[in-house]
Write a protein that holds these residues in place. Sequence first.
Motif: not given
Length: 315
Positions: A210-235
């Motif tokens: 489940q840790a790999s599931d975007p549907t599970t991870n997307t609503p966590r944007w207030r407290s977690q990042l789904r990943g990190y990358s060259w270009l990124m937007v964080i809340s």
Amino acid sequence: MGWREDLLDEINANRSYGLVVELTVFDASGAGLSQCAFQWLTEGVRDLAEANVLRGAGRHKISESGFSRVPDIKPDGDSNRWSYVSVAPQGTFDVRCNPYTPDVYSWLREFVDDRPESFSVMSGEFSDGGEMGDSDVWISVTFDEGLPEYVKLVVPVDEMELRDSRASRAQDRLLRSIRWVCDRYNVVYGHLSYSHAQEMTELESRLRGQASDPTTNTPRWRSQLRGYSWLMVISADVARMLGGADALRDSQAFHSVSLLPNGSLFLQATPTFQEYRGQAVENVYRTVRDVLVSGEFRGPSPMPGPPTHMIVLPD
């Protein structure tokens, strides 16, 4: 990184894989998401393309149900470009297509309001023989039935475009795309990753269960990042957890840190995509690791695939 990942990265050195920029737009009521998608597919693609992708009105037949295959578009004398829109409705394996003209907008609006699984607008030039060549314009929209408060706006790009003589123009197109979306909508997360199933981030693609599931991870944007990358937007919430914009600038992990209208931050790790590897990746990871989704890493795949240089793997 182990010897197997080193070997696969060496094999991949002269290969090109598809990359995607994915921007997650949040609307608590969900009411504005269809309009957001429609604007991206109509105004966005025309504002960002370096050519006129809209075919002439009345020159091509529009199917009310959509064609079951890519329409056979031919040069019409006014333009040397082909353009079409495709729709994948929810709950089916169908893909419906139509030429991309002003006449298609009403058809497109009906599908947008039903929130299909995905849309794409693609455009390119005809070959000397009048055949449809490779696309040089491509944007997408994805809806997830499990995430009614979100829509994801996507810009695919061939990795080679960011590595050869086209790099400057390709990078400018990506940056303009991100700013176009972020200046208009409530973007709460964004990333650039290789193209994985369900648009997983590089981190998600390496985790189990489940840790790999975007549907599970997307609503966590207030407290977690789904990943990190060259270009990124964080809340804005995650930015505060990391100390704010000034702390991120002082970390030396980012080439630029920009405040967006909704309070989110747009982060660019290095001046160019080619420079985002090695120590640059480790610097970004070190800066944001406390807010990353976590889980058990899966083992390396025995099959060749996208390089692993955009993520820090456990020893």
